[in-house]
Design a protein around this motif. Structure first.
Motif, short mmCIF file in Angstrom:
data_model
loop_
_atom_site.label_atom_id
_atom_site.label_comp_id
_atom_site.label_asym_id
_atom_site.label_seq_id
_atom_site.Cartn_x
_atom_site.Cartn_y
_atom_site.Cartn_z
N ALA A 4 -41.01 24.16 -6.99
CA ALA A 4 -39.14 24.26 -7.43
C ALA A 4 -39.32 23.62 -8.12
CB ALA A 4 -38.74 23.64 -5.41
N PRO A 5 -38.64 24.42 -9.29
CA PRO A 5 -37.97 23.44 -9.99
C PRO A 5 -37.45 21.69 -10.16
CG PRO A 5 -36.55 24.65 -9.85
CD PRO A 5 -36.94 25.15 -8.71
N ALA A 6 -37.41 21.47 -10.49
CA ALA A 6 -37.27 19.91 -10.69
C ALA A 6 -35.83 19.44 -10.62
CB ALA A 6 -37.82 18.32 -11.27
N LEU A 7 -34.71 18.78 -9.37
CA LEU A 7 -34.09 18.42 -9.17
C LEU A 7 -33.72 16.42 -8.86
CD1 LEU A 7 -30.68 18.87 -9.57
CD2 LEU A 7 -31.13 19.30 -6.64
N PRO A 33 -33.60 30.21 -1.27
CA PRO A 33 -34.26 31.02 -3.02
C PRO A 33 -34.10 30.33 -3.75
CG PRO A 33 -33.94 32.13 -0.41
CD PRO A 33 -33.55 31.23 -0.68
N VAL A 34 -34.49 29.24 -5.27
CA VAL A 34 -33.75 29.39 -6.36
C VAL A 34 -32.99 30.30 -6.28
CG1 VAL A 34 -34.32 28.11 -8.94
CG2 VAL A 34 -35.30 26.92 -6.55
N ASP A 35 -33.84 31.85 -6.69
CA ASP A 35 -33.81 32.91 -6.92
C ASP A 35 -33.32 34.15 -5.92
OD1 ASP A 35 -32.87 35.38 -8.18
OD2 ASP A 35 -34.67 35.34 -10.12
N PRO A 36 -31.84 34.53 -5.58
CA PRO A 36 -32.18 35.08 -4.69
C PRO A 36 -32.49 36.87 -4.73
CG PRO A 36 -29.47 34.20 -5.05
CD PRO A 36 -30.56 34.30 -6.13
N ALA A 37 -32.63 37.07 -5.60
CA ALA A 37 -33.75 38.45 -5.68
C ALA A 37 -34.75 37.96 -5.94
CB ALA A 37 -33.28 38.85 -7.50
N GLN A 38 -35.61 37.05 -6.23
CA GLN A 38 -36.44 36.85 -5.01
C GLN A 38 -36.58 35.81 -4.52
OE1 GLN A 38 -39.23 34.82 -8.69
NE2 GLN A 38 -37.90 36.82 -10.63
N PRO A 39 -36.68 36.04 -2.44
CA PRO A 39 -37.17 35.41 -2.07
C PRO A 39 -37.93 34.72 -1.08
CG PRO A 39 -37.00 37.89 -1.76
CD PRO A 39 -36.43 37.82 -2.79
#
Length: 344
Positions: A4-7, A33-39
């Motif tokens: 996961a990217p840093a937040l 999911p950070v990108d809904p297109a990539q569950p």
């Protein structure tokens, strides 16, 4: 699964959870999911944190932030208050005694992917505060009151008849489990971006009809004013400003009333920090999307955290001592009449 990217706010929350181990309970209530297109890609967790007495007869206070990802200051206020509690637990015997008589519930970052992306909506483009299956009973402001036209436009409610978004469902499930199951509870959801004054809103947003627990809200305002006579909050129903579809706190308050005869007392509040004052003091913030909703200069951010910590601590104490101030009989009737005159 990709990392996961840093937040930064999420990292700060996880450090607090680690520091508070042994005093609090933390669990991941959903993964987004950070990108809904990539569950199957990277996901960010939504945390629920609890501390205090878990007995069902004990009152509770809930603290929520980050529902709108662009309004980072809301999450930061809740995280700062949680950190303060965790640090005090090391030495504050008074706090330990208080926690014997109250349950504290936190969901500081309801919409982590929205916060990561700097958007109001979640990754599906849905405004979580317009996502409940509840329609206003009168006309709402165009767009602002919620729309079903397109996820590419702000204030999107989601498709008609579709399930609530995972983040909204997780919030509702936590409220049902930890707040609505008790005889008395208060919640406060921290936002920013409306006007130049700090406001504390209470339901309803979908109707101008007074809330069932209007007397309790008026009594709560009364004890807050007596305890903090110099406060500058405007306390009012959200309907005094505008009506909206799909308000999640309206939805949960109505559900509380259906649970049993009379229902538990559930007082959901929304803190709307007036972000226009930050823009007025630093007009360059207008050129930043984040600057419209957050204090960008460090000392203003720190001042904002200090100012609102007092309100959140008051909410905890008011929940713990609710039997001492909650009105009954003639006193309740008096508060109800005064509230009608003040707000309606």
């Amino acid at each position: 699964m990709a990392p996961a990217p840093a937040l930064p706010e999420l990292n700060a929350l996880e450090r607090i959870i680690e520091l508070g181990a042994g005093h609090l309970q933390a669990r991941v209530v959903c993964q987004v999911p950070v990108d809904p297109a990539q569950p199957d890609g990277a996901r960010l967790p939504v945390y629920a944190i609890t501390l205090g007495n878990a007995a069902p007869h004990v009152p509770a206070a809930g603290f929520f932030g980050g529902v709108h990802g662009l309004e980072r200051i809301g999450a930061e206020v809740v995280i700062a208050y949680l950190q303060s509690l965790v640090m005090r637990l090391r030495w504050d015997s008074t706090l330990h005694r208080q926690l014997e008589s109250v349950r504290l519930v936190f969901m500081p970052i309801v919409n982590p992917v929205g916060m990561l992306r700097g958007t109001r909506a979640n990754p599906a483009g849905v405004d979580l505060m317009r996502n409940a299956p509840l329609d206003a009973d009168d006309r709402v402001p165009w767009m602002v009151g919620g729309q079903r036209t397109s996820a590419g436009l702000p204030w999107y409610r989601g498709a008609a008849g579709s399930p609530m978004e995972p983040e909204a469902r997780a919030l509702c499930e936590l409220v049902r489990e930890e707040l609505l199951s008790r005889p008395f509870s208060i919640s406060i959801d921290c936002h920013s971006g409306f006007g130049a004054r700090d406001r504390v809103w209470f339901p309803y947003a979908h109707t101008r009809t007074p809330i069932r627990h209007l007397a309790e809200l008026h009594a709560l305002q009364d004890i807050f004013g007596r305890a903090h006579p110099l406060h500058r909050y405007i306390v009012e129903p959200q309907s005094a400003q505008y009506l909206a579809h799909g308000d999640i706190w309206d939805y949960l308050h109505l559900e509380a009333g259906e649970r049993r005869q009379g229902g538990p007392v559930f007082l959901p509040l929304t803190l709307e920090m007036g972000s226009w004052i930050w823009v007025k003091k630093n007009p360059r913030q207008l050129f930043s999307r984040h600057g419209i909703f957050n204090p960008l200069i460090r000392h203003r951010q720190e001042r904002t955290l200090r100012v609102h910590m007092g309100l959140l601590d008051f909410i905890s104490r008011a929940a713990a001592g609710w039997r001492l101030w909650s009105p009954d009989g003639d006193e309740r009737a008096r508060h109800h009449e005064e509230a009608l005159q003040q707000w309606y």
